[in-house]
Scaffold this motif. Structure first.
Motif, PDB file in Angstrom:
ATOM      1  N   GLU A 168      10.339  -7.454  -4.652  1.00 44.23           N
ATOM      2  CA  GLU A 168       9.770  -6.728  -5.520  1.00 44.23           C
ATOM      3  C   GLU A 168      10.109  -5.230  -5.252  1.00 44.23           C
ATOM      4  O   GLU A 168      10.274  -4.657  -6.357  1.00 44.23           O
ATOM      5  N   LYS A 169      10.292  -4.797  -4.184  1.00 46.77           N
ATOM      6  CA  LYS A 169      10.706  -3.340  -3.812  1.00 46.77           C
ATOM      7  C   LYS A 169      11.964  -3.179  -4.234  1.00 46.77           C
ATOM      8  O   LYS A 169      12.143  -1.938  -5.078  1.00 46.77           O
ATOM      9  N   LYS A 170      12.810  -4.242  -4.331  1.00 47.84           N
ATOM     10  CA  LYS A 170      14.264  -3.982  -4.802  1.00 47.84           C
ATOM     11  C   LYS A 170      14.516  -3.846  -6.431  1.00 47.84           C
ATOM     12  O   LYS A 170      14.787  -3.105  -6.988  1.00 47.84           O
ATOM     13  N   LYS A 219       7.979   7.698 -12.979  1.00 47.84           N
ATOM     14  CA  LYS A 219       8.614   7.495 -11.614  1.00 47.84           C
ATOM     15  C   LYS A 219       7.550   7.401 -10.333  1.00 47.84           C
ATOM     16  O   LYS A 219       7.530   6.835  -9.546  1.00 47.84           O
ATOM     17  N   ASN A 220       6.444   8.405 -10.439  1.00 46.83           N
ATOM     18  CA  ASN A 220       5.362   8.528  -9.482  1.00 46.83           C
ATOM     19  C   ASN A 220       4.655   7.282  -9.390  1.00 46.83           C
ATOM     20  O   ASN A 220       4.403   6.726  -8.292  1.00 46.83           O
ATOM     21  N   TYR A 221       4.399   6.472 -10.556  1.00 48.80           N
ATOM     22  CA  TYR A 221       3.741   5.373 -10.606  1.00 48.80           C
ATOM     23  C   TYR A 221       4.554   4.064  -9.824  1.00 48.80           C
ATOM     24  O   TYR A 221       3.976   3.232  -9.175  1.00 48.80           O
ATOM     25  N   LEU A 222       5.661   4.211 -10.065  1.00 46.67           N
ATOM     26  CA  LEU A 222       6.540   3.070  -9.606  1.00 46.67           C
ATOM     27  C   LEU A 222       6.866   3.341  -8.104  1.00 46.67           C
ATOM     28  O   LEU A 222       6.718   2.303  -7.459  1.00 46.67           O
ATOM     29  N   LEU A 223       6.849   4.501  -7.697  1.00 45.45           N
ATOM     30  CA  LEU A 223       7.069   4.608  -6.246  1.00 45.45           C
ATOM     31  C   LEU A 223       5.661   4.289  -5.678  1.00 45.45           C
ATOM     32  O   LEU A 223       5.754   3.671  -4.357  1.00 45.45           O
ATOM     33  N   LYS A 224       4.405   4.415  -6.284  1.00 51.88           N
ATOM     34  CA  LYS A 224       3.318   3.960  -5.598  1.00 51.88           C
ATOM     35  C   LYS A 224       3.218   2.437  -5.529  1.00 51.88           C
ATOM     36  O   LYS A 224       2.798   1.821  -4.584  1.00 51.88           O
ATOM     37  N   ALA A 225       3.892   1.678  -6.517  1.00 48.44           N
ATOM     38  CA  ALA A 225       3.772   0.313  -6.627  1.00 48.44           C
ATOM     39  C   ALA A 225       4.760  -0.322  -5.513  1.00 48.44           C
ATOM     40  O   ALA A 225       4.568  -1.160  -5.055  1.00 48.44           O
ATOM     41  N   GLN A 226       5.838   0.324  -5.467  1.00 45.91           N
ATOM     42  CA  GLN A 226       6.805  -0.057  -4.208  1.00 45.91           C
ATOM     43  C   GLN A 226       6.119  -0.020  -3.115  1.00 45.91           C
ATOM     44  O   GLN A 226       6.324  -0.605  -2.111  1.00 45.91           O
ATOM     45  N   ALA A 227       5.560   1.295  -2.876  1.00 49.76           N
ATOM     46  CA  ALA A 227       4.955   1.314  -1.568  1.00 49.76           C
ATOM     47  C   ALA A 227       3.620   0.202  -1.237  1.00 49.76           C
ATOM     48  O   ALA A 227       3.634  -0.235   0.038  1.00 49.76           O
ATOM     49  N   GLN A 228       3.198  -0.337  -2.099  1.00 46.05           N
ATOM     50  CA  GLN A 228       2.197  -1.184  -2.314  1.00 46.05           C
ATOM     51  C   GLN A 228       2.596  -2.710  -1.912  1.00 46.05           C
ATOM     52  O   GLN A 228       1.798  -3.583  -1.410  1.00 46.05           O
ATOM     53  N   THR A 229       3.603  -2.801  -2.351  1.00 51.09           N
ATOM     54  CA  THR A 229       4.155  -4.341  -2.239  1.00 51.09           C
ATOM     55  C   THR A 229       4.681  -4.620  -1.041  1.00 51.09           C
ATOM     56  O   THR A 229       5.579  -3.731  -0.476  1.00 51.09           O
ATOM     57  N   GLY A 230       4.377  -5.836  -0.234  1.00 47.45           N
ATOM     58  CA  GLY A 230       5.391  -6.368   0.759  1.00 47.45           C
ATOM     59  C   GLY A 230       6.277  -7.290   0.625  1.00 47.45           C
ATOM     60  O   GLY A 230       7.032  -7.665   1.522  1.00 47.45           O
ATOM     61  N   ILE A 276      -8.351  -3.318  -6.628  1.00 47.55           N
ATOM     62  CA  ILE A 276      -7.261  -3.335  -7.468  1.00 47.55           C
ATOM     63  C   ILE A 276      -6.533  -2.048  -7.474  1.00 47.55           C
ATOM     64  O   ILE A 276      -5.194  -2.163  -7.874  1.00 47.55           O
ATOM     65  N   SER A 277      -6.857  -0.989  -6.777  1.00 43.89           N
ATOM     66  CA  SER A 277      -6.051   0.340  -6.878  1.00 43.89           C
ATOM     67  C   SER A 277      -4.861  -0.214  -5.953  1.00 43.89           C
ATOM     68  O   SER A 277      -4.022   0.675  -5.869  1.00 43.89           O
ATOM     69  N   GLN A 278      -4.862  -0.832  -5.262  1.00 47.26           N
ATOM     70  CA  GLN A 278      -4.075  -1.362  -4.023  1.00 47.26           C
ATOM     71  C   GLN A 278      -3.338  -2.609  -4.450  1.00 47.26           C
ATOM     72  O   GLN A 278      -2.382  -2.769  -3.659  1.00 47.26           O
ATOM     73  N   TYR A 279      -3.539  -2.947  -5.592  1.00 48.78           N
ATOM     74  CA  TYR A 279      -2.949  -4.187  -6.059  1.00 48.78           C
ATOM     75  C   TYR A 279      -1.407  -3.520  -6.967  1.00 48.78           C
ATOM     76  O   TYR A 279      -1.629  -2.860  -7.932  1.00 48.78           O
ATOM     77  N   TYR A 280      -0.174  -3.805  -6.461  1.00 51.12           N
ATOM     78  CA  TYR A 280       0.964  -2.943  -7.053  1.00 51.12           C
ATOM     79  C   TYR A 280       1.243  -3.500  -8.568  1.00 51.12           C
ATOM     80  O   TYR A 280       1.617  -2.463  -9.160  1.00 51.12           O
ATOM     81  N   PRO A 281       0.868  -4.373  -9.154  1.00 44.09           N
ATOM     82  CA  PRO A 281       1.064  -4.579 -10.570  1.00 44.09           C
ATOM     83  C   PRO A 281       0.575  -3.532 -11.326  1.00 44.09           C
ATOM     84  O   PRO A 281       0.805  -3.167 -12.413  1.00 44.09           O
TER      85      PRO A 281
END
Length: 87
Positions: free
Chosen positions: A74-76, A59-70, A35-40
């Motif tokens: 979602e990235k946009k 911002k730090n958590y959003l950057l992590k989420a953005q990097a985790q989604t393919g 779940i730690s790799q699950y962007y939501p």
């Protein structure tokens, strides 16, 4: 225990006003190998830190989420949230 149910429970607790417990649950989930790799999860933490007035953590958590989604959409969407911190 189901980590997806715990994520939803933590989100519901936040919106129910039990922010401290919500953050405890969400941060505990960050130690879960899947779940730690699950962007939501990181997207939720980013949103909640933003709502709580901590834009740096948000911002730090959003950057992590953005990097985790393919998913490009979602990235946009996440990038649009990040851009709000820079304006």
């Amino acid at each position: 225990p189901n980590p997806f149910a715990e994520l939803n429970y933590g989100i519901a607790l936040y919106y129910a006003g039990q922010k401290q417990l919500a953050f405890e649950i969400l941060h505990k989930l960050q130690k879960h190998p899947f779940i730690s790799q699950y962007y939501p999860l990181n997207a939720a933490l980013g949103k909640f830190y933003d709502l709580d007035g901590d834009p740096k953590k948000a911002k730090n958590y959003l950057l992590k989420a953005q990097a985790q989604t393919g998913f490009e959409k979602e990235k946009k969407y996440i990038q649009a949230q990040i851009d709000l911190f820079e304006s």
